[in-house]
Motif scaffolding. Structure first.
Motif, PDB file in Angstrom:
ATOM      1  N   ALA A 178      -1.558   2.305   8.936  1.00  0.00           N
ATOM      2  CA  ALA A 178      -1.273   1.170   8.054  1.00  0.00           C
ATOM      3  C   ALA A 178      -0.059   1.422   7.167  1.00  0.00           C
ATOM      4  O   ALA A 178       0.317   0.558   6.375  1.00  0.00           O
ATOM      5  CB  ALA A 178      -2.487   0.870   7.181  1.00  0.00           C
ATOM      6  N   GLY A 179       0.538   2.600   7.279  1.00  0.00           N
ATOM      7  CA  GLY A 179       1.758   2.874   6.526  1.00  0.00           C
ATOM      8  C   GLY A 179       1.600   3.847   5.381  1.00  0.00           C
ATOM      9  O   GLY A 179       2.574   4.114   4.664  1.00  0.00           O
ATOM     10  N   ALA A 180       0.395   4.397   5.180  1.00  0.00           N
ATOM     11  CA  ALA A 180       0.202   5.373   4.104  1.00  0.00           C
ATOM     12  C   ALA A 180       0.945   6.660   4.454  1.00  0.00           C
ATOM     13  O   ALA A 180       0.822   7.183   5.560  1.00  0.00           O
ATOM     14  CB  ALA A 180      -1.277   5.660   3.896  1.00  0.00           C
ATOM     15  N   TYR A 181       1.695   7.170   3.490  1.00  0.00           N
ATOM     16  CA  TYR A 181       2.378   8.448   3.662  1.00  0.00           C
ATOM     17  C   TYR A 181       1.374   9.589   3.629  1.00  0.00           C
ATOM     18  O   TYR A 181       1.496  10.585   4.335  1.00  0.00           O
ATOM     19  CB  TYR A 181       3.412   8.614   2.541  1.00  0.00           C
ATOM     20  N   GLY A 182       0.369   9.428   2.774  1.00  0.00           N
ATOM     21  CA  GLY A 182      -0.651  10.459   2.626  1.00  0.00           C
ATOM     22  C   GLY A 182      -1.894   9.881   1.992  1.00  0.00           C
ATOM     23  O   GLY A 182      -2.026   8.663   1.838  1.00  0.00           O
ATOM     24  N   VAL A 183      -2.808  10.771   1.606  1.00  0.00           N
ATOM     25  CA  VAL A 183      -4.064  10.332   1.004  1.00  0.00           C
ATOM     26  C   VAL A 183      -4.390  11.202  -0.202  1.00  0.00           C
ATOM     27  O   VAL A 183      -3.971  12.359  -0.295  1.00  0.00           O
ATOM     28  CB  VAL A 183      -5.238  10.394   2.010  1.00  0.00           C
ATOM     29  N   ALA A 184      -5.173  10.636  -1.106  1.00  0.00           N
ATOM     30  CA  ALA A 184      -5.695  11.366  -2.256  1.00  0.00           C
ATOM     31  C   ALA A 184      -7.212  11.361  -2.160  1.00  0.00           C
ATOM     32  O   ALA A 184      -7.811  10.339  -1.818  1.00  0.00           O
ATOM     33  CB  ALA A 184      -5.243  10.727  -3.567  1.00  0.00           C
ATOM     34  N   VAL A 185      -7.805  12.507  -2.444  1.00  0.00           N
ATOM     35  CA  VAL A 185      -9.253  12.623  -2.316  1.00  0.00           C
ATOM     36  C   VAL A 185      -9.849  13.275  -3.554  1.00  0.00           C
ATOM     37  O   VAL A 185      -9.196  14.052  -4.246  1.00  0.00           O
ATOM     38  CB  VAL A 185      -9.660  13.446  -1.069  1.00  0.00           C
ATOM     39  N   VAL A 186     -11.084  12.936  -3.817  1.00  0.00           N
ATOM     40  CA  VAL A 186     -11.865  13.590  -4.871  1.00  0.00           C
ATOM     41  C   VAL A 186     -13.122  14.157  -4.215  1.00  0.00           C
ATOM     42  O   VAL A 186     -13.242  15.338  -3.948  1.00  0.00           O
ATOM     43  CB  VAL A 186     -12.228  12.607  -6.005  1.00  0.00           C
ATOM     44  N   GLY A 187     -14.069  13.277  -3.922  1.00  0.00           N
ATOM     45  CA  GLY A 187     -15.346  13.697  -3.385  1.00  0.00           C
ATOM     46  C   GLY A 187     -15.270  14.384  -2.035  1.00  0.00           C
ATOM     47  O   GLY A 187     -16.092  15.253  -1.725  1.00  0.00           O
TER      48      GLY A 187
END
Length: 207
Positions: A178-187
Protein backbone atom coordinates in the motif's frame (compact mmCIF):
# COMPACT_ATOMS: atom_id res chain seq x y z
CA UNK A 1 19.28 13.66 8.69
CA UNK A 2 20.02 10.05 9.72
CA UNK A 3 18.78 7.38 7.36
CA UNK A 4 15.41 6.15 8.54
CA UNK A 5 15.07 2.47 9.36
CA UNK A 6 11.99 0.59 8.22
CA UNK A 7 11.20 -0.90 11.64
CA UNK A 8 10.25 1.46 14.47
CA UNK A 9 9.93 0.17 18.01
CA UNK A 10 7.81 2.36 20.28
CA UNK A 11 8.61 1.76 23.93
CA UNK A 12 5.86 0.28 26.07
CA UNK A 13 6.00 1.66 29.61
CA UNK A 14 2.66 0.36 30.82
CA UNK A 15 2.69 -1.50 34.13
CA UNK A 16 4.29 -4.90 33.86
CA UNK A 17 6.30 -4.06 30.76
CA UNK A 18 10.10 -3.93 30.62
CA UNK A 19 10.96 -1.51 27.82
CA UNK A 20 14.74 -1.66 28.18
CA UNK A 21 14.84 -5.45 27.92
CA UNK A 22 12.70 -5.30 24.78
CA UNK A 23 14.83 -2.54 23.24
CA UNK A 24 18.02 -4.45 24.00
CA UNK A 25 16.67 -7.65 22.42
CA UNK A 26 15.36 -5.84 19.34
CA UNK A 27 18.69 -4.09 18.81
CA UNK A 28 20.59 -7.36 18.88
CA UNK A 29 18.43 -8.56 15.99
CA UNK A 30 18.05 -5.34 14.00
CA UNK A 31 21.14 -3.31 14.89
CA UNK A 32 21.23 -0.11 12.78
CA UNK A 33 18.02 -1.07 10.95
CA UNK A 34 15.95 -0.17 14.04
CA UNK A 35 14.47 3.16 15.05
CA UNK A 36 13.50 3.34 18.72
CA UNK A 37 10.82 5.86 19.64
CA UNK A 38 10.84 6.54 23.37
CA UNK A 39 7.25 7.01 24.46
CA UNK A 40 6.19 7.17 28.10
CA UNK A 41 2.79 7.25 29.73
CA UNK A 42 1.20 10.69 30.11
CA UNK A 43 1.49 10.31 33.88
CA UNK A 44 5.27 9.91 33.72
CA UNK A 45 7.37 12.82 34.91
CA UNK A 46 9.86 14.57 32.67
CA UNK A 47 12.62 13.14 34.86
CA UNK A 48 11.34 9.62 34.24
CA UNK A 49 11.13 10.31 30.51
CA UNK A 50 14.63 11.77 30.53
CA UNK A 51 16.10 8.80 32.40
CA UNK A 52 14.49 6.26 30.07
CA UNK A 53 15.43 8.20 26.95
CA UNK A 54 19.03 8.48 28.08
CA UNK A 55 19.30 4.75 28.68
CA UNK A 56 17.64 3.91 25.35
CA UNK A 57 19.90 6.35 23.51
CA UNK A 58 22.96 4.69 25.03
CA UNK A 59 21.75 1.30 23.81
CA UNK A 60 21.01 2.65 20.34
CA UNK A 61 24.46 4.24 20.12
CA UNK A 62 26.10 0.83 20.50
CA UNK A 63 24.41 -0.41 17.34
CA UNK A 64 24.23 2.77 15.28
CA UNK A 65 20.43 2.81 15.63
CA UNK A 66 18.32 5.97 15.62
CA UNK A 67 16.65 7.13 18.83
CA UNK A 68 13.68 9.50 18.82
CA UNK A 69 11.52 10.80 21.65
CA UNK A 70 7.75 10.98 21.25
CA UNK A 71 5.81 14.05 22.37
CA UNK A 72 8.40 15.54 24.75
CA UNK A 73 10.75 17.37 22.42
CA UNK A 74 12.59 19.10 25.27
CA UNK A 75 13.56 15.65 26.50
CA UNK A 76 14.76 14.73 23.00
CA UNK A 77 17.00 17.79 22.97
CA UNK A 78 18.19 17.26 26.51
CA UNK A 79 19.44 13.71 25.90
CA UNK A 80 20.76 14.38 22.40
CA UNK A 81 18.33 12.14 20.51
CA UNK A 82 18.19 12.32 16.71
CA UNK A 83 14.77 13.97 16.89
CA UNK A 84 11.21 13.38 17.93
CA UNK A 85 7.66 12.55 16.96
CA UNK A 86 4.57 14.66 17.58
CA UNK A 87 0.93 13.58 17.63
CA UNK A 88 -2.27 15.52 17.12
CA UNK A 89 -2.35 16.79 20.71
CA UNK A 90 1.33 17.77 20.86
CA UNK A 91 3.09 20.83 19.47
CA UNK A 92 2.05 21.80 15.94
CA UNK A 93 4.49 20.43 13.38
CA UNK A 94 5.85 23.86 12.43
CA UNK A 95 6.52 24.65 16.09
CA UNK A 96 8.12 21.24 16.59
CA UNK A 97 10.40 21.88 13.61
CA UNK A 98 11.38 25.20 15.16
CA UNK A 99 12.27 23.44 18.42
CA UNK A 100 14.30 20.66 16.79
CA UNK A 101 16.00 22.86 14.22
CA UNK A 102 16.43 22.16 10.51
CA UNK A 103 18.35 18.89 10.79
CA UNK A 104 16.49 16.95 13.49
CA UNK A 105 14.34 13.99 12.51
CA UNK A 106 10.70 14.99 12.98
CA UNK A 107 7.85 12.54 12.70
CA UNK A 108 4.22 13.57 12.71
CA UNK A 109 1.02 11.58 13.03
CA UNK A 110 -1.45 11.67 10.15
CA UNK A 111 -4.32 9.53 8.92
CA UNK A 112 -5.69 11.49 5.95
CA UNK A 113 -4.04 12.95 2.84
CA UNK A 114 -4.92 16.55 3.76
CA UNK A 115 -3.34 16.45 7.21
CA UNK A 116 -0.40 14.49 5.83
CA UNK A 117 0.37 17.13 3.21
CA UNK A 118 0.03 19.89 5.81
CA UNK A 119 2.43 18.10 8.15
CA UNK A 120 5.05 17.64 5.45
CA UNK A 121 4.70 21.26 4.36
CA UNK A 122 5.26 22.29 7.98
CA UNK A 123 8.47 20.31 8.21
CA UNK A 124 7.78 16.64 9.00
CA UNK A 125 10.57 14.27 7.95
CA UNK A 126 8.30 11.24 7.98
CA UNK A 127 4.71 10.38 8.88
CA UNK A 128 3.31 7.86 11.33
CA UNK A 129 0.05 6.75 9.71
CA UNK A 130 -2.73 4.84 11.42
CA UNK A 131 -4.05 3.11 13.27
CA UNK A 132 -3.95 0.64 10.41
CA UNK A 133 -5.62 -2.11 12.41
CA UNK A 134 -7.37 -2.34 15.75
CA UNK A 135 -5.01 -2.14 18.71
CA UNK A 136 -5.33 -2.11 22.48
CA UNK A 137 -1.96 -0.45 23.08
CA UNK A 138 -3.36 3.06 23.25
CA UNK A 139 -6.81 4.23 24.36
CA UNK A 140 -9.07 6.62 22.46
CA UNK A 141 -7.79 5.90 18.97
CA UNK A 142 -9.97 6.51 15.90
CA UNK A 143 -11.20 3.69 13.67
CA UNK A 144 -8.55 1.77 11.72
CA UNK A 145 -7.81 3.02 8.21
CA UNK A 146 -6.44 -0.26 6.81
CA UNK A 147 -4.04 -0.54 3.86
CA UNK A 148 -6.43 1.54 1.75
CA UNK A 149 -6.01 4.50 4.10
CA UNK A 150 -2.24 4.04 4.09
CA UNK A 151 -2.25 4.09 0.30
CA UNK A 152 -4.20 7.36 0.23
CA UNK A 153 -1.60 9.05 2.44
CA UNK A 154 1.42 7.50 0.74
CA UNK A 155 0.19 8.70 -2.64
CA UNK A 156 -0.17 12.26 -1.33
CA UNK A 157 3.32 12.81 0.13
CA UNK A 158 6.96 12.23 -0.75
CA UNK A 159 8.32 11.42 2.71
CA UNK A 160 8.50 7.96 4.31
CA UNK A 161 5.17 6.66 5.60
CA UNK A 162 5.43 4.48 8.71
CA UNK A 163 2.30 2.41 9.31
CA UNK A 164 1.30 1.90 12.94
CA UNK A 165 -1.51 0.23 14.84
CA UNK A 166 -2.03 -3.51 15.19
CA UNK A 167 0.96 -4.27 12.97
CA UNK A 168 2.12 -7.88 12.82
CA UNK A 169 4.61 -9.59 10.52
CA UNK A 170 1.71 -11.19 8.65
CA UNK A 171 0.20 -7.76 7.96
CA UNK A 172 3.43 -6.14 6.78
CA UNK A 173 3.29 -7.23 3.11
CA UNK A 174 -0.12 -5.62 2.55
CA UNK A 175 1.04 -2.41 4.22
CA UNK A 176 4.22 -2.32 2.14
CA UNK A 177 2.18 -2.96 -0.99
CA UNK A 178 0.00 0.00 0.00
CA UNK A 179 3.04 2.27 -0.06
CA UNK A 180 4.26 2.16 3.55
CA UNK A 181 8.02 2.64 3.79
CA UNK A 182 8.06 0.83 7.11
CA UNK A 183 6.08 0.00 10.22
CA UNK A 184 6.01 0.97 13.88
CA UNK A 185 5.15 -1.57 16.53
CA UNK A 186 4.51 -1.67 20.26
CA UNK A 187 2.75 -4.84 21.33
CA UNK A 188 4.25 -6.97 18.53
CA UNK A 189 7.55 -6.76 20.39
CA UNK A 190 6.71 -5.75 23.96
CA UNK A 191 4.32 -8.69 24.34
CA UNK A 192 6.47 -11.18 22.44
CA UNK A 193 7.95 -14.10 24.34
CA UNK A 194 11.12 -13.68 22.26
CA UNK A 195 11.44 -10.02 21.16
CA UNK A 196 14.65 -10.68 19.21
CA UNK A 197 13.02 -13.42 17.15
CA UNK A 198 9.91 -11.27 16.65
CA UNK A 199 12.14 -8.41 15.46
CA UNK A 200 13.89 -10.67 12.97
CA UNK A 201 10.51 -11.87 11.67
CA UNK A 202 9.31 -8.30 11.15
CA UNK A 203 12.54 -7.37 9.35
CA UNK A 204 12.16 -10.34 7.01
CA UNK A 205 8.61 -9.23 6.23
CA UNK A 206 9.85 -5.70 5.51
CA UNK A 207 12.70 -6.76 3.23
Amino acid sequence: MPSLGRLHLVTDTRPGRDPLTVVRAALTAARADLVVQVRVEDSATDREAYDLAGRVLALCARYGATCLVNDRLHVALAVGAAGGHVGADDLPVAAARHVLGPTGVLGATARAPETAVAAVTAGASYLGVGPCHATSTKDGLPDPIGPTGVRAVADAVDVPVIAIGGVTAARVPALRAAGAYGVAVVGALSAATDPAAATAELLRALA
